[in-house]
Design an enzyme around this catalytic site. Structure first.
Site, mmCIF file in Angstrom:
data_model
loop_
_atom_site.group_PDB
_atom_site.id
_atom_site.type_symbol
_atom_site.label_atom_id
_atom_site.label_comp_id
_atom_site.label_asym_id
_atom_site.label_seq_id
_atom_site.Cartn_x
_atom_site.Cartn_y
_atom_site.Cartn_z
ATOM 1 C CE LYS A 123 37.537 40.720 46.569
ATOM 2 N NZ LYS A 123 38.026 41.704 45.660
ATOM 3 C CG ASP A 127 39.292 49.333 44.329
ATOM 4 O OD1 ASP A 127 38.859 48.899 45.417
ATOM 5 O OD2 ASP A 127 39.258 48.676 43.270
ATOM 6 C CD1 TRP A 129 41.499 43.842 41.571
ATOM 7 C CD2 TRP A 129 39.619 44.173 40.404
ATOM 8 N NE1 TRP A 129 40.755 42.686 41.621
ATOM 9 C CE2 TRP A 129 39.602 42.862 40.919
ATOM 10 C CE3 TRP A 129 38.542 44.603 39.625
ATOM 11 C CZ2 TRP A 129 38.543 41.971 40.699
ATOM 12 C CZ3 TRP A 129 37.479 43.710 39.402
ATOM 13 C CH2 TRP A 129 37.490 42.422 39.925
#
Ligand code: PLP
Length: 372
Positions: free
Chosen positions: A205, A181, A111
């Site tokens: 999530k 993030d 990511w």
């Protein structure tokens, strides 16, 4: 609300990396209110985003988030759309555009790499550390990070969802604004917001369903946004309009609010859920460590994620068999991400202990059956 609510028949244990398992009490409440929000007479799916009913939902959700995270008055909190992926672009558009300095990225997995790639479209990017030489199995050691001079910001990924590598402390990057993030460990543990310039996280999530992304931004950083930005990609638009410049994802905001409330009322807030999550991940890492190498963890032990437990078996055909046997027992979605292979057990906030115990027992049994 109770910890995980009453057991519903036919529910499996969902180890998906996202969208992911939700707390039963949240699902039950959403079900109970589906036809009519109390006092409103309409479903949350039908109400206007300008109605008093949604005013209340939005206000409560933002209030719950501020309370759980301890967000100070120097920070704005906005709820956006476009997922964490849009933040890969919005962060550099707002914080890097027009700056002479570079943006620094610390790459601990997939990511972070994806975020850096988007930032390069907007300005200079300096890779301050890259875990690629050991296949992203660890975090940088103190002293390994090489920042550029006076970076516009430093970007980190608190939990790399695919590799299963998680920061255990707030990264120290000196005076540069730290951008994080937090998508896959948001609301799974306390975070010292004051150490960050900007934090972003999609909800699907740990915090709810897809469609809503939280952004926490220090007020002084808003001054960097320029008028060249498209209106909807300018953080100032969302701040000025209280997360409602256009139609927000009403249902996703409502679910996020319910999850926050569940965390506060039933799980002891973020310190409570952190203990709970650490206990759950330990159950699996203990099996890995006691397996004599049959299960090989991907992440180095001191960098292991409490959210995504990643490991390999001796060969790919065994991994296939493992996943197949798990599925037959109602332990779903354990296949690792296609880019790294192996097994990934995502055990976010809402994964009950019983689910982790069932997986642990299966792992022990599976290994025993191969040796017999
Ligand atoms: C899931 C995830 C993303 C992507 O989120 P989208 O909402 O699908 O754009 C980004 N970063 C991390 C760490 C993630 O886990």
């Amino acid at each position: 609300m109770t910890e995980h609510g009453q057991a519903a028949t036919e529910r499996v244990f969902n180890f998906s990396a996202g969208p992911a398992v939700l707390p039963m009490p949240v699902l039950e409440r959403a079900r109970d209110e589906m036809l009519s929000l109390p006092g409103v007479g309409m479903s949350v799916l039908e109400i206007s985003h300008r109605s008093p009913a949604f005013d209340r939902i939005l206000e409560e959700t933002l209030g719950e988030l501020r309370g759980l995270l301890g967000i100070g008055a120097e920070y704005e909190l906005v709820l956006l759309q476009g997922g964490a992926s849009l933040q890969f672009s919005m962060v550099p558009m707002n914080l890097l555009r027009g700056q002479s300095a570079a943006a620094d990225y610390i790459l601990t997995g997939t990511w972070g790499i994806t975020g850096a790639k988007e930032a390069r479209r907007e300005g200079a990017v300096h890779v301050a550390w890259d875990g690629g030489s050991t296949n992203y199995d660890r975090l940088p050691e103190p002293g390994e990070v090489r920042l550029s001079s006076n970076p516009a910001y430093v970007h980190v990924t608190s939990n790399e969802t695919i590799q299963g590598v998680q920061w255990k402390h707030d990264p120290d990057v000196g005076s540069a604004p730290l951008v994080c993030d937090c998508s896959s460990d948001f609301l799974s543990r306390p975070i010292d917001v004051a150490k960050y310039g900007l934090i972003y996280a999609c909800a699907q999530k740990n915090a709810g369903i897809a469609g809503v992304t939280a952004v926490i931004i220090r007020k002084d950083l808003l001054e960097r946004s320029t008028d060249s930005l498209p209106t909807m990609l300018d953080y100032r638009t969302h701040v000025k309009n209280g997360s409602r410049p256009n139609t927000p994802p009403v249902f996703a905001v409502y679910i996020l609010g319910l999850v926050c409330r569940w965390l506060r009322e039933s799980m002891g807030g973020l310190s409570g859920i952190q203990r709970h999550n650490a206990m759950k991940s330990r159950l699996l890492y203990d099996v890995i460590d006691a397996s004599g190498g049959f299960y090989a963890g991907h992440a180095r032990p001191d960098c292991r994620s409490d959210m995504n437990v990643t490991f390999r078996l001796p060969d790919e055909s065994l991994e296939k068999e493992f996943v197949k046997g798990a599925t037959a027992r109602g332990l779903m979605d354990l296949k690792g991400h296609r880019s790294v292979g192996g097994i990934r057990a995502s055990i976010y906030n809402a994964m009950p202990v019983a689910g982790v115990e069932a997986l642990r027992d299966y792992m022990v049994e599976f290994q025993r059956s191969r040796r017999a």
